[in-house]
Design an enzyme around this catalytic site. Structure first.
Site, PDB file in Angstrom:
ATOM      1  N   TRP A   5      54.087  81.987  55.935  1.00 23.88           N
ATOM      2  CA  TRP A   5      52.622  81.999  55.875  1.00 23.88           C
ATOM      3  C   TRP A   5      52.081  80.588  56.139  1.00 23.88           C
ATOM      4  O   TRP A   5      51.029  80.423  56.752  1.00 23.88           O
ATOM      5  CB  TRP A   5      52.171  82.498  54.487  1.00 23.88           C
ATOM      6  CG  TRP A   5      50.678  82.452  54.279  1.00 23.88           C
ATOM      7  CD1 TRP A   5      49.787  83.437  54.557  1.00 23.88           C
ATOM      8  CD2 TRP A   5      49.916  81.353  53.778  1.00 23.88           C
ATOM      9  NE1 TRP A   5      48.513  83.032  54.252  1.00 23.88           N
ATOM     10  CE2 TRP A   5      48.559  81.762  53.774  1.00 23.88           C
ATOM     11  CE3 TRP A   5      50.229  80.067  53.330  1.00 23.88           C
ATOM     12  CZ2 TRP A   5      47.537  80.925  53.339  1.00 23.88           C
ATOM     13  CZ3 TRP A   5      49.205  79.246  52.899  1.00 23.88           C
ATOM     14  CH2 TRP A   5      47.877  79.675  52.904  1.00 23.88           C
ATOM     15  N   HIS A   6      52.820  79.555  55.657  1.00 25.65           N
ATOM     16  CA  HIS A   6      52.352  78.176  55.834  1.00 25.65           C
ATOM     17  C   HIS A   6      52.409  77.725  57.287  1.00 25.65           C
ATOM     18  O   HIS A   6      51.742  76.772  57.666  1.00 25.65           O
ATOM     19  CB  HIS A   6      53.157  77.212  54.964  1.00 25.65           C
ATOM     20  CG  HIS A   6      52.802  77.309  53.514  1.00 25.65           C
ATOM     21  ND1 HIS A   6      53.297  78.283  52.699  1.00 25.65           N
ATOM     22  CD2 HIS A   6      51.981  76.554  52.744  1.00 25.65           C
ATOM     23  CE1 HIS A   6      52.801  78.125  51.476  1.00 25.65           C
ATOM     24  NE2 HIS A   6      52.003  77.089  51.475  1.00 25.65           N
ATOM     25  N   GLY A   7      53.242  78.374  58.077  1.00 24.55           N
ATOM     26  CA  GLY A   7      53.286  77.994  59.483  1.00 24.55           C
ATOM     27  C   GLY A   7      54.595  78.395  60.114  1.00 24.55           C
ATOM     28  O   GLY A   7      55.591  78.647  59.428  1.00 24.55           O
TER      29      GLY A   7
ATOM     30  N   TYR B   2      45.957  71.471  53.211  1.00 19.84           N
ATOM     31  CA  TYR B   2      46.034  72.911  53.453  1.00 19.84           C
ATOM     32  C   TYR B   2      45.127  73.395  54.580  1.00 19.84           C
ATOM     33  O   TYR B   2      45.141  74.567  54.901  1.00 19.84           O
ATOM     34  CB  TYR B   2      45.819  73.696  52.150  1.00 19.84           C
ATOM     35  CG  TYR B   2      47.142  74.071  51.539  1.00 19.84           C
ATOM     36  CD1 TYR B   2      47.976  73.094  51.029  1.00 19.84           C
ATOM     37  CD2 TYR B   2      47.611  75.381  51.542  1.00 19.84           C
ATOM     38  CE1 TYR B   2      49.215  73.399  50.514  1.00 19.84           C
ATOM     39  CE2 TYR B   2      48.852  75.695  51.026  1.00 19.84           C
ATOM     40  CZ  TYR B   2      49.645  74.712  50.511  1.00 19.84           C
ATOM     41  OH  TYR B   2      50.888  75.031  50.024  1.00 19.84           O
TER      42      TYR B   2
ATOM     43  N   PHE C 116      47.062  75.095  57.476  1.00 19.93           N
ATOM     44  CA  PHE C 116      47.671  76.428  57.357  1.00 19.93           C
ATOM     45  C   PHE C 116      46.654  77.470  57.702  1.00 19.93           C
ATOM     46  O   PHE C 116      46.475  78.432  57.549  1.00 19.93           O
ATOM     47  CB  PHE C 116      48.252  76.626  55.962  1.00 19.93           C
ATOM     48  CG  PHE C 116      49.201  75.515  55.588  1.00 19.93           C
ATOM     49  CD1 PHE C 116      50.180  75.090  56.478  1.00 19.93           C
ATOM     50  CD2 PHE C 116      49.091  74.865  54.384  1.00 19.93           C
ATOM     51  CE1 PHE C 116      51.039  74.053  56.152  1.00 19.93           C
ATOM     52  CE2 PHE C 116      49.946  73.835  54.036  1.00 19.93           C
ATOM     53  CZ  PHE C 116      50.915  73.418  54.931  1.00 19.93           C
TER      54      PHE C 116
END
Lengths: 81, 498
Positions: free
Chosen positions: B342-344, B495, B498
């Site tokens: 999800w973060h990348g 953040y 993201f």
């Protein structure tokens, strides 16, 4: 009403004394000591085994509290009697 | 002359890449002041108030991402419609089909922007060993608002809520500027009822909102930006130039920086929303006080971890329930790998997530035997055990963030190498002498974190008892002092990427 049988299965799975735990229709899982997301599945399996029923995944996910769980158990067992 | 000024203002107010309207920037504070003023003027007219918030939110998003605000509108329109269809559907098969369609739509768009190059690279490497990246710009906040909207459709599917009839209310839920760029990933079931409520905030809400905004600014600018720019970035750039003790402090420093940056952002978002009469979801709850990794995830980025718990982990776990422990472990590993992803689209994030999945699985497997040992040694519930658990959990977390931050595996390995083979503890005193402000801020940051949570309530009560003028004065003093410490331009919130 939460049946004694259901309460007993839950308490056995969580190693809790039945007389020590208060449970009614509106009790949610996180209000029962030790009922966390990790052992949730074990409790469901224990209930299925004891009653000899099988729930659908979605039926379990829709349960918001122990009252819903009792209704689900009832709906599966009434036909059996 | 007027023409020149006008041009300046219009360029200041229009979209420019990499220059979102950041909380804490002068322009934001200026615009927010006027927003609050008009918002209070329209306090009794619900329609005007909601419309004002929608327009301001869309402008806020346009300022950060230009034409992508059209994508945001598409997201709201489509998910509102999915929710309506889901509510109207009577057959389970039809509901399931709508759910699948909404997942394809939402995750398809997210995947296109976020993961195309990752997959092109994998395929390219398999086929020819090289790849040409596709030129795709990531719309800021897309991971956050996609999850926000998805929760609405899934909750209707799970019968946790009924669809809203008002597209206006739903739009405000999706567009709401305080949490659009980096969360908290709120749930429609909690947010939508608040839209219909009257604007009626208490003195306590105002004091709490101001306190959160001040704390957020201090965390972000005084702590995160300062230690990041002055110390952490330098070590992570060339770890071999520093000793092991400095590398260790940089890893601890980064762990604090990430927390201060992201929880600082969340504090400001929650504080701003509170001043507008909305209670957003809690996102952090003293994560470094956690006594286990499972405890950590109940305290860190709560809005994301609870999202994945409800919509990924639980369904997986129920489906795998007959595998018993193996089913739990499979669900944990999949969920945490997805948290990483999800973060990348980056192997480092996947490794970071996987590492947490492994931590959680080991925790699950050893839970009973650990408790038995603690009981036998009469350690259970003692302060000593608590301290040990906090220390170990913190180090496991810091170790995982090493991969989160490092540009490459090589950098991460170099840092570990320095720690284990070139520690040089005697350099510690030189570090304190050379990096005194950084050291003080790191120490202050951790100390601040470990103060009892009730202190916040007490300070809010004190602030609540003060006249509005004094409150405004305190806010001004905090902003002024933060600006004094500000080392360079305000750094983007971590953040935002993201």
């Amino acid at each position: 009403m939460i049946s004694e049988r259901l309460k007993k299965i839950i308490c056995n799975e969580l190693n809790l004394g039945v007389e020590l735990v208060e449970m009614d229709e509106n009790t949610e899982a996180n209000e029962v000591p030790g009922w966390d997301s990790l052992n949730h599945a074990n409790i469901i399996v224990a209930i299925e085994k004891d009653y000899g029923v099988r729930f659908k995944g979605l039926e379990i996910l829709k349960c918001k509290n122990i009252g819903d769980l009792q209704k689900l158990v009832d709906s599966k067992t009434t036909g059996q009697k | 002359m007027f023409d020149l000024d006008f041009q300046k203002i219009s360029s200041l107010l229009s979209f420019s890449p990499n220059d979102p309207l950041m909380f804490g920037s002068g322009l934001f504070l200026f615009l927010f002041f006027f927003l609050l003023l008009f918002y209070r003027l329209f306090a009794n007219s619900k329609n005007a108030r909601i419309l004002l918030l929608i327009v301001f939110s869309l402008y806020f998003y346009y300022k950060a991402s230009g034409l992508f605000f059209l994508l945001l509108i598409l997201n709201a329109a489509a998910n509102f419609q999915f929710g309506k269809w889901m509510g109207d559907a009577t057959e389970q098969s039809k509901k399931r089909m709508i759910l699948v369609l909404s997942l394809i739509f939402n995750l398809g768009i997210l995947g296109y922007f976020k993961y195309t190059n990752f997959f092109v690279e994998i395929v390219g490497n398999i086929q020819s060993g090289s790849f040409d990246p596709v030129d795709i710009i990531l719309p800021i906040g897309i991971s956050f608002y996609t999850f926000k909207s998805l929760s609405y459709v899934i909750d209707i599917y799970l019968e946790m809520m009924k669809p809203t009839k008002s597209f206006r209310d739903f739009s405000l839920f999706v567009f709401f500027f305080p949490n659009i760029l980096a969360g908290p990933i709120d749930r429609a079931s909690k947010f939508l009822p608040q839209v219909q409520q009257d604007y009626n905030i208490t003195r306590r809400d105002i004091a709490m909102g101001l306190m959160l905004i001040m704390m957020g600014l201090v965390k972000k600018i005084m702590i995160a930006d300062y230690i990041g720019l002055n110390f952490v970035d330098r070590v992570f750039e060339v770890p071999l130039r520093f000793t092991g003790v400095e590398n260790l402090l940089a890893v601890y420093g980064y762990t604090l920086q990430l927390y201060a940056d992201f929880s600082g952002y969340s504090d400001i978002a929650i504080g701003i929303a509170l001043l507008l009469g909305f209670k957003l979801m809690e996102n952090f709850n003293y994560p470094f006080k956690a006594k286990s990794i499972a405890d950590f995830w109940r305290r860190w980025h709560i809005s994301l971890s609870s999202w994945l718990l409800d919509y990924v982990f639980r369904p997986l776990q129920i489906n795998f329930r007959n595998w018993r422990v193996a089913g739990n472990i499979a669900s944990l590993i999949i969920t945490f790998t997805l948290i990483g992803l999800w973060h990348g689209a980056n192997w480092a994030f996947i490794v970071w997530g996987l590492l947490h999945g492994v931590y959680m699985s080991i925790g699950l497997l050893t839970r009973k035997s650990k408790n038995n040992i603690f009981n036998k040694l009469k350690l259970a519930d003692t302060k000593l055990l608590g301290f040990g658990q906090i220390f170990i959990t913190f180090n496991l977390v810091a170790f995982s963030f090493l991969f989160f931050r490092a540009d490459s595996f090589e950098t991460a390995l170099n840092i570990l190498n320095q720690m284990f083979f070139f520690f040089k503890p005697e350099v510690f005193s030189q570090f304190i002498a050379g990096y005194t402000p950084t050291f003080i801020l790191i120490a202050f940051g951790f100390l601040f974190h470990f103060l009892p949570g009730s202190l916040l309530d007490k300070s809010v009560s004190v602030l609540e008892g003060m006249p509005l003028v004094v409150q405004a004065l305190i806010l001004a003093v905090v902003i002024w002092s933060v600006v004094q410490v500000q080392y360079a331009d305000l750094q983007p919130f971590i953040y935002f990427q993201f």
